[in-house]
Scaffold this active site. Structure first.
Site, PDB file in Angstrom:
ATOM      1  N   ASP A  43      -9.153   7.778  10.762  1.00  0.00           N
ATOM      2  CA  ASP A  43      -9.332   6.415  10.276  1.00  0.00           C
ATOM      3  C   ASP A  43     -10.554   5.847  11.008  1.00  0.00           C
ATOM      4  O   ASP A  43     -11.138   6.502  11.879  1.00  0.00           O
ATOM      5  CB  ASP A  43      -8.067   5.599  10.558  1.00  0.00           C
ATOM      6  CG  ASP A  43      -7.906   4.408   9.625  1.00  0.00           C
ATOM      7  OD1 ASP A  43      -8.897   4.011   8.965  1.00  0.00           O
ATOM      8  OD2 ASP A  43      -6.794   3.859   9.547  1.00  0.00           O
TER       9      ASP A  43
ATOM     10  N   ARG B 151       0.833  -1.205   0.000  1.00  0.00           N
ATOM     11  CA  ARG B 151       0.000   0.000   0.000  1.00  0.00           C
ATOM     12  C   ARG B 151       0.868   1.255   0.000  1.00  0.00           C
ATOM     13  O   ARG B 151       0.371   2.342  -0.285  1.00  0.00           O
ATOM     14  CB  ARG B 151      -0.904   0.012   1.234  1.00  0.00           C
ATOM     15  CG  ARG B 151      -1.858  -1.164   1.306  1.00  0.00           C
ATOM     16  CD  ARG B 151      -2.465  -1.299   2.697  1.00  0.00           C
ATOM     17  NE  ARG B 151      -3.386  -0.215   3.005  1.00  0.00           N
ATOM     18  CZ  ARG B 151      -3.895  -0.017   4.223  1.00  0.00           C
ATOM     19  NH1 ARG B 151      -3.546  -0.798   5.233  1.00  0.00           N
ATOM     20  NH2 ARG B 151      -4.744   0.977   4.432  1.00  0.00           N
TER      21      ARG B 151
ATOM     22  N   HIS C 274      -5.758  -2.232  13.646  1.00  0.00           N
ATOM     23  CA  HIS C 274      -7.084  -2.837  13.708  1.00  0.00           C
ATOM     24  C   HIS C 274      -7.233  -3.716  14.952  1.00  0.00           C
ATOM     25  O   HIS C 274      -8.349  -3.953  15.418  1.00  0.00           O
ATOM     26  CB  HIS C 274      -7.345  -3.711  12.471  1.00  0.00           C
ATOM     27  CG  HIS C 274      -7.492  -2.925  11.216  1.00  0.00           C
ATOM     28  ND1 HIS C 274      -6.410  -2.455  10.498  1.00  0.00           N
ATOM     29  CD2 HIS C 274      -8.602  -2.515  10.534  1.00  0.00           C
ATOM     30  CE1 HIS C 274      -6.845  -1.800   9.435  1.00  0.00           C
ATOM     31  NE2 HIS C 274      -8.155  -1.824   9.428  1.00  0.00           N
TER      32      HIS C 274
END
Length: 485
Positions: A253, A139, A182
């Site tokens: 986010d 990414r 996460h």
């Protein structure tokens, strides 16, 4: 509290939803001032459906922002609606052609614009300086601030060329971590000088190039604060606005990530992020409740823990961006030429053996992840379309039985072993070694993640790198691998 405060509180929210049509409660929230929505794979069937969905959402209020994560590589929430998926940032960084990066971003952004999407939550301008990073991988455009800055700028310019908004992320930088936000709260212990030289350089460059939004990271930067950046006024206001001069929209986010919600509710996190300086508090889960979130923000103003002026400021920035976007000229959707060029240059820049039409493919790849949405099942699927006599298996974790079955199935065939970020994945390294050492016959290793994996392949074994799992690139590689010897 006033109706305007409620509208402003709603205007500081960006939420996800379930379904492929606009739910009634979401329509009401938009009519009542909701700032933005974010689309995911769960909201996409095909291009006509996405266009109908965005039209229906904007029918409630024309200045609604509609956003989507669209970084490139294996990960595309728009796959059913987009025949030319964006190349991975790492592939673009490795080719190091800023004009090609700009064209790629322009092509992708024009596709979004044609579908009614006006905020592209990309590029990731994290400097992937740590190969053990479990979340950034391809990414990122690369491992140095110079490469990431150069291509981050080109990407932002390409998105703006298409008439929509780019959003560099994840501020101040997600590249030097070994923890996935996460799942837990990462921490970066670099000095301020190191952070400026590495993490901040691409953000400074993309801000100067006209980035409309910046997304915050759920990471503690100990040189600045003991709170994650998303909740840190020292970082969002002091660093991003006061020091770097960013005047656009700051979005968080997704606040449901465990780095944030392990110690507070989503509603509390929304209040804390806005208090810290965010203009859009993102709740990306389909179960997001705009009414409850709005009420929490209004309540925080009422009890004195959040200033009304901060809420008003946040909502006004979002409205200003929407007005600016409405005045821009948008390009029509283009034809994927940049993606095809990336694929061609990836192939011509490397050597590939001719394995014939019946190889056995063992695809050693990462487990499924909320942030990564592979739009195909794996390499065997790609090979089967091009070489119907091929066969193979996808392994996403340690599985001795499945690996043994793959060894047996590959007997008498050329063997292709694909790896994705094996340098950070012990089970994958062990499986790669076993497959190479045990197979009698031709073996080829395809590195589909970060190119550091090449160092794991013995010198006598042919190998190539795709710098990500873009379908167009993988199809081009498959074509040359399955040609007749």
């Amino acid at each position: 509290m006033s109706d305007q405060l409620e509208r402003d509180a709603a205007g500081a929210l960006i939420v996800g939803f379930t379904g492929t049509t606009a739910p009634d409660d979401l329509r009401r929230a938009i009519a009542n001032g909701l700032g933005a929505v974010i689309l995911f794979t769960r909201n996409v069937v095909d291009a006509d459906q996405v266009s109908a969905l965005t039209t229906a959402l904007r029918a409630e209020r024309p200045d609604l922002l509609i956003a989507i994560d669209h970084e490139g590589g294996e990960f595309s929430h728009l796959a059913p609606a987009n025949p030319w998926p964006l190349s991975s940032p790492r592939a673009l960084g490795e080719l190091d052609d800023a004009d090609l990066t700009r064209a790629s971003a322009r092509d992708a952004a024009a596709t979004l614009a044609a579908l009614g999407i006006d905020v592209m939550l990309a590029p990731s301008v994290d400097v992937n300086s740590n190969p053990a990073n479990p979340i950034i991988s391809t990414r990122s455009f690369g491992t140095s601030a110079g490469v990431v800055s150069r291509h981050g700028v080109a990407f932002v310019q390409g998105v703006r060329d298409a008439g929509i908004a780019a959003c560099p992320k994840h501020f101040p930088g997600h590249g030097d971590v070994t923890v996935d936000s996460h799942l837990a709260l990462p921490r970066v212990d670099r000095s301020i000088e190191q952070v400026h030289a590495v993490e901040l350089a691409p953000f400074q460059a993309t801000i100067a190039a006209g980035a409309d939004l910046i997304m915050s990271a759920h990471i503690v930067f100990s040189a600045y604060d003991d709170q994650p950046a998303t909740l840190s006024r020292r970082i969002l206001q002091g660093l991003l606005r006061d020091e770097l001069g960013f005047t656009g929209v700051i979005t968080t986010d997704a606040l449901e990530m465990q780095a944030i919600t392990s110690t507070r509710s989503i509603e509390q996190a929304a209040v804390e992020s806005i208090r810290a300086g965010a203009d859009l508090a993102m709740i990306a889960i389909g179960e997001a409740d705009p009414r409850a979130l709005t009420a929490e923000i209004v309540g925080a103003v009422g009890n004195g823990t959040l200033e009304a002026a901060r809420v008003t400021e946040a909502a006004q920035r979002v409205r200003d961006l929407a007005a600016d976007l409405a005045a821009r000229t948008r390009l029509p959707g283009l034809d994927g030429a940049p993606t095809r060029e990336v694929a061609a240059r990836t192939v011509t820049g490397q050597e590939f053996p001719a394995l014939g039409g019946s190889p056995y493919v063992v695809d050693l790849t990462q487990g499924l992840h909320p942030a990564w949405n592979p739009y195909f099942s794996g390499l065997p699927e790609v090979f089967a379309r091009i070489a119907p006599d091929s066969d193979g298996v996808v392994l996403r974790g340690a599985d001795a039985e499945a690996l043994g079955e793959a060894q047996a199935a590959a007997i008498g065939r050329p063997l292709v072993v694909a790896v994705q970020d094996a340098v950070r994945t012990p089970w994958m390294r062990a499986a790669l070694q076993l497959l190479i050492e045990s197979h009698e016959g031709d073996v080829f290793v395809l590195c589909t993640g970060i190119p550091e994996d090449r160092a794991l392949v013995p010198a006598n074994v042919p190998t190539a790198v795709t710098y990500g799992r873009n379908l167009v690139v993988l199809e081009a590689v498959t074509q040359v691998l399955t040609r007749r010897p």
